[in-house]
Design an enzyme around this catalytic site. Structure first.
Site, PDB file in Angstrom:
ATOM      1  N   LYS A  22      40.491  27.014  44.931  1.00 22.73           N
ATOM      2  CA  LYS A  22      40.798  27.347  43.531  1.00 22.73           C
ATOM      3  C   LYS A  22      42.102  28.130  43.439  1.00 22.73           C
ATOM      4  O   LYS A  22      42.988  27.824  42.632  1.00 22.73           O
ATOM      5  CB  LYS A  22      39.680  28.182  42.903  1.00 22.73           C
ATOM      6  CG  LYS A  22      40.087  28.863  41.592  1.00 22.73           C
ATOM      7  CD  LYS A  22      39.017  29.758  41.044  1.00 22.73           C
ATOM      8  CE  LYS A  22      38.915  31.103  41.622  1.00 22.73           C
ATOM      9  NZ  LYS A  22      39.778  32.150  41.067  1.00 22.73           N
ATOM     10  N   ASN A  23      42.246  29.139  44.305  1.00 21.02           N
ATOM     11  CA  ASN A  23      43.393  30.039  44.188  1.00 21.02           C
ATOM     12  C   ASN A  23      44.697  29.438  44.689  1.00 21.02           C
ATOM     13  O   ASN A  23      45.765  29.979  44.450  1.00 21.02           O
ATOM     14  CB  ASN A  23      43.085  31.368  44.887  1.00 21.02           C
ATOM     15  CG  ASN A  23      42.051  32.152  44.113  1.00 21.02           C
ATOM     16  OD1 ASN A  23      41.750  31.827  42.957  1.00 21.02           O
ATOM     17  ND2 ASN A  23      41.482  33.162  44.727  1.00 21.02           N
ATOM     18  N   CYS A 115      40.436  43.271  33.625  1.00 24.63           N
ATOM     19  CA  CYS A 115      39.216  42.500  33.880  1.00 24.63           C
ATOM     20  C   CYS A 115      38.216  43.442  34.502  1.00 24.63           C
ATOM     21  O   CYS A 115      38.557  44.561  34.878  1.00 24.63           O
ATOM     22  CB  CYS A 115      39.536  41.253  34.675  1.00 24.63           C
ATOM     23  SG  CYS A 115      39.135  41.292  36.410  1.00 24.63           S
ATOM     24  N   ARG A 120      44.431  45.476  36.563  1.00 19.94           N
ATOM     25  CA  ARG A 120      45.209  44.278  36.923  1.00 19.94           C
ATOM     26  C   ARG A 120      46.463  44.103  36.063  1.00 19.94           C
ATOM     27  O   ARG A 120      46.623  43.087  35.367  1.00 19.94           O
ATOM     28  CB  ARG A 120      44.338  43.033  36.891  1.00 19.94           C
ATOM     29  CG  ARG A 120      43.109  43.159  37.789  1.00 19.94           C
ATOM     30  CD  ARG A 120      42.309  41.899  37.887  1.00 19.94           C
ATOM     31  NE  ARG A 120      42.977  40.869  38.675  1.00 19.94           N
ATOM     32  CZ  ARG A 120      42.407  39.687  38.944  1.00 19.94           C
ATOM     33  NH1 ARG A 120      41.210  39.424  38.467  1.00 19.94           N
ATOM     34  NH2 ARG A 120      43.040  38.793  39.659  1.00 19.94           N
ATOM     35  N   ASP A 306      38.004  39.211  48.148  1.00 20.70           N
ATOM     36  CA  ASP A 306      37.153  38.192  47.523  1.00 20.70           C
ATOM     37  C   ASP A 306      35.915  37.872  48.351  1.00 20.70           C
ATOM     38  O   ASP A 306      35.102  37.034  47.952  1.00 20.70           O
ATOM     39  CB  ASP A 306      37.949  36.913  47.274  1.00 20.70           C
ATOM     40  CG  ASP A 306      39.064  37.108  46.249  1.00 20.70           C
ATOM     41  OD1 ASP A 306      39.929  36.241  46.143  1.00 20.70           O
ATOM     42  OD2 ASP A 306      39.055  38.157  45.585  1.00 20.70           O
ATOM     43  N   ARG A 398      33.060  29.249  37.727  1.00 22.91           N
ATOM     44  CA  ARG A 398      34.509  29.367  37.674  1.00 22.91           C
ATOM     45  C   ARG A 398      35.160  29.080  39.031  1.00 22.91           C
ATOM     46  O   ARG A 398      36.293  28.649  39.110  1.00 22.91           O
ATOM     47  CB  ARG A 398      34.919  30.796  37.254  1.00 22.91           C
ATOM     48  CG  ARG A 398      34.664  31.166  35.803  1.00 22.91           C
ATOM     49  CD  ARG A 398      35.369  32.476  35.504  1.00 22.91           C
ATOM     50  NE  ARG A 398      36.666  32.495  36.153  1.00 22.91           N
ATOM     51  CZ  ARG A 398      37.129  33.543  36.863  1.00 22.91           C
ATOM     52  NH1 ARG A 398      36.386  34.631  36.996  1.00 22.91           N
ATOM     53  NH2 ARG A 398      38.314  33.485  37.451  1.00 22.91           N
TER      54      ARG A 398
HETATM   55  C1  EPZ Z   1      44.722  36.821  43.320  1.00 26.56           C
HETATM   56  O1  EPZ Z   1      44.748  37.573  42.112  1.00 26.56           O
HETATM   57  C2  EPZ Z   1      43.404  36.030  43.295  1.00 26.56           C
HETATM   58  N1  EPZ Z   1      43.356  35.210  42.104  1.00 26.56           N
HETATM   59  C3  EPZ Z   1      42.226  37.002  43.287  1.00 26.56           C
HETATM   60  O2  EPZ Z   1      41.026  36.228  43.405  1.00 26.56           O
HETATM   61  C4  EPZ Z   1      42.314  37.898  44.500  1.00 26.56           C
HETATM   62  O3  EPZ Z   1      41.284  38.854  44.442  1.00 26.56           O
HETATM   63  C5  EPZ Z   1      43.676  38.634  44.512  1.00 26.56           C
HETATM   64  O4  EPZ Z   1      44.747  37.683  44.470  1.00 26.56           O
HETATM   65  C6  EPZ Z   1      43.863  39.486  45.758  1.00 26.56           C
HETATM   66  O5  EPZ Z   1      43.705  38.746  46.911  1.00 26.56           O
HETATM   67  C7  EPZ Z   1      44.015  34.029  42.079  1.00 26.56           C
HETATM   68  O6  EPZ Z   1      44.703  33.640  42.992  1.00 26.56           O
HETATM   69  C8  EPZ Z   1      43.858  33.196  40.845  1.00 26.56           C
HETATM   70  P1  EPZ Z   1      47.129  40.597  43.012  1.00 26.56           P
HETATM   71  P2  EPZ Z   1      46.082  38.334  41.658  1.00 26.56           P
HETATM   72  O7  EPZ Z   1      48.248  40.504  42.037  1.00 26.56           O
HETATM   73  O8  EPZ Z   1      47.275  37.636  42.156  1.00 26.56           O
HETATM   74  C9  EPZ Z   1      47.819  45.106  41.654  1.00 26.56           C
HETATM   75  C10 EPZ Z   1      38.871  35.453  42.878  1.00 26.56           C
HETATM   76  O9  EPZ Z   1      37.786  36.019  43.052  1.00 26.56           O
HETATM   77  N2  EPZ Z   1      48.947  44.575  40.853  1.00 26.56           N
HETATM   78  O10 EPZ Z   1      47.414  40.238  44.416  1.00 26.56           O
HETATM   79  O11 EPZ Z   1      45.947  38.580  40.198  1.00 26.56           O
HETATM   80  C11 EPZ Z   1      46.469  44.602  41.126  1.00 26.56           C
HETATM   81  O12 EPZ Z   1      46.013  45.373  40.045  1.00 26.56           O
HETATM   82  C12 EPZ Z   1      40.073  36.251  42.332  1.00 26.56           C
HETATM   83  O13 EPZ Z   1      39.082  34.256  43.126  1.00 26.56           O
HETATM   84  C13 EPZ Z   1      49.787  45.478  40.220  1.00 26.56           C
HETATM   85  O14 EPZ Z   1      49.596  46.687  40.270  1.00 26.56           O
HETATM   86  O15 EPZ Z   1      45.908  39.715  42.450  1.00 26.56           O
HETATM   87  C14 EPZ Z   1      45.598  44.690  42.359  1.00 26.56           C
HETATM   88  O16 EPZ Z   1      45.113  45.991  42.483  1.00 26.56           O
HETATM   89  C15 EPZ Z   1      39.702  37.617  41.847  1.00 26.56           C
HETATM   90  N3  EPZ Z   1      50.828  44.968  39.497  1.00 26.56           N
HETATM   91  C16 EPZ Z   1      46.565  44.359  43.485  1.00 26.56           C
HETATM   92  O17 EPZ Z   1      47.888  44.572  42.972  1.00 26.56           O
HETATM   93  C17 EPZ Z   1      51.076  43.614  39.401  1.00 26.56           C
HETATM   94  O18 EPZ Z   1      52.029  43.182  38.707  1.00 26.56           O
HETATM   95  C18 EPZ Z   1      46.469  42.931  44.020  1.00 26.56           C
HETATM   96  O19 EPZ Z   1      46.495  42.057  42.918  1.00 26.56           O
HETATM   97  C19 EPZ Z   1      50.216  42.731  40.061  1.00 26.56           C
HETATM   98  C20 EPZ Z   1      49.149  43.241  40.802  1.00 26.56           C
END
Ligand code: EPZ
Length: 420
Positions: A22-23, A115, A120, A306, A398
């Protein structure tokens, strides 16, 4: 809202084929917006999230056909303005912003908002777009990004919890049609980022270093259509490995990428669950008694956030104390109180959950709160004595393709109870 009714206590046995990721699929689908030629993407999992992304792409003007896992997207003529409600509902859709900005030099998307697992924010995505010369405005719940042209630059994308996966994807896609060289420092190294870079290079992009903390993109004038097969879903694979270990079964996972699961396999081994590699297949079974283990979630190649909830379900069955520390998301313990309904003994101390394991679980009605928490509740229900009802499984749909069918094929007594 549908629910699962699970009669636990049956060891899982047999073979299961792992779906596409999915990701990886979501940003690859968005990348098809970068060209006016058709793109063919194979092994796309049939999930509510991927179907939702198709709706978003169609709302931008693209056409899409989705049959038996093959998706053909043709973004011949598109607009840079996505439907507010559609984007707001699925966070992952934020990755349309980079392709729209790159191709149309403007993108208007609704802010994804927080969320249940954490705030996020998308500040790092916007930092990357601004580094390429985009003007960013946030008003009325929208992000407006626009630029006369995008010019290559060096940008550091490390944040509070380290790199950002979709932020890296978004900036990488925006830079593909920029002028000159872009260097992303502290880039996410997840396999899904590598898979996206491979698709973009198949479209004619010039990207090197994906999979390492430094990604280099040399901008090109135009991208063309391409074909690509999405990688196996490492999170789905981890979920089935853990379900087999939790039920003391023996399962063969087909069509995995074992090299993407090293941290998970290492921790399972420590907890008394052996995972043997046979080509692209993995064979999992317990080796003696389960043992407690400490887990800390980290960016890739560390232990994936995850898989944290699913691993907690397993460790509730292992005698002794296991300490699970969540370092990526600030509120990803929603499953703890539901596991307690099944008899688990877990205390939360700041970013850690202290699991006093070894007490048998017994079935009860529980409530899913998010995608991976729902998978954890299904695993606990499979291991518990009696019947567990997992409510609100729309969360699960999902991210897991036909999970109930796959589990039933492995001998699980699980039924989907459709809401009348
Ligand atoms: C991806 O989300 C995945 N989703 C998530 O999977 C996964 O948990 C996550 O990466 C971490 O591995 C998809 O790929 C669709 P991040 P993403 O930006 O990219 C902070 C699932 O269960 N952050 O790497 O949105 C953020 O708050 C889902 O399939 C900032 O501070 O995650 C978090 O604490 C859930 N500023 C950390 O970084 C930003 O601009 C990592 O988030 C962006 C992120």
């Amino acid at each position: 809202m549908d629910s699962f009714s699970i009669k636990g206590g049956v060891p899982l046995h047999g073979e299961v084929t792992i779906s596409g990721s999915k990701n990886a699929a979501l940003p690859i689908m968005a990348a098809a917006l970068l060209t006016d030629e058709p793109c063919v993407i194979r092994r796309v999992p049939d999930l509510s999230d991927t179907r939702f992304m198709v709706k978003i792409l169609e709302s931008l003007g693209a056409t899409a056909t989705f049959t038996d896992g093959t998706l053909t997207i043709h973004a011949k003529k598109i607009r840079g303005y996505a439907d507010y409600e559609l984007v707001r509902k699925m966070r992952g859709s934020i990755c349309i912003a980079g392709p729209l900005l790159a191709r149309l030099k403007k993108a208007r998307v609704s802010l994804p908002g927080g969320c249940i697992i954490g705030a996020r924010p998308i500040n790092l995505h916007l930092k990357g777009f601004a580094a390429l010369g985009a003007r960013i405005e946030i008003a009325g719940g929208y992000v407006d990004a626009s630029a006369k042209k995008l010019v290559g630059a060096s940008v550091f994308l490390g944040g509070r919890a380290g790199p950002t996966v979709l932020g890296t994807a978004n900036v990488m896609m925006a830079a593909t049609l920029g002028e000159g060289l872009t260097v992303i420092e502290s880039a996410a190294c997840e396999p899904e980022v590598v898979d996206l870079a491979e698709f973009l290079n198949a479209m004619g992009a010039r990207i090197t270093g994906a999979g390492s903390p430094t990604i280099t993109i040399t901008g090109v004038a135009k991208l063309h259509g391409a074909e690509h097969e999405v990688i196996a879903d490492r999170i789905e694979a981890a979920t089935f490995l853990i379900a087999a270990g939790a039920t003391d079964g023996e399962v063969t996972l087909k069509g995995t990428r074992p090299e993407h699961l090293r941290a998970v396999i290492d921790k399972l081994n420590e907890a008394g669950v052996a995972v043997e590699r046979r080509g692209a297949n993995l064979v999992v079974r317990r080796k003696g008694k389960l043992k407690s283990a400490d887990i800390t979630t980290l960016p890739y190649a560390g232990f994936p956030t995850d898989v944290q909830a699913q691993m907690m379900s397993l460790l509730t069955l292992a005698p002794g104390i296991s300490i699970i520390t969540e370092r990526i998301f600030e509120a990803r313990f929603m499953h703890v109180s539901e596991l307690a309904r099944l008899g688990a003994d877990i205390e939360i101390e700041g970013p850690s959950a202290i699991v006093k394991g070894g007490r048998p679980l017994s079935g009860a009605p529980v409530m899913a709160s998010d995608l991976r928490a729902s998978a954890a509740l299904v695993i606990a229900g499979l291991a518990a004595k009696g019947t567990t009802q997992v409510n609100r499984i729309y969360h699960l749909d999902r991210g897991y393709e036909r999970m109930d069918l796959k589990l039933r094929k492995l001998g699980a007594r699980i039924e989907r109870v459709e809401e009348k």
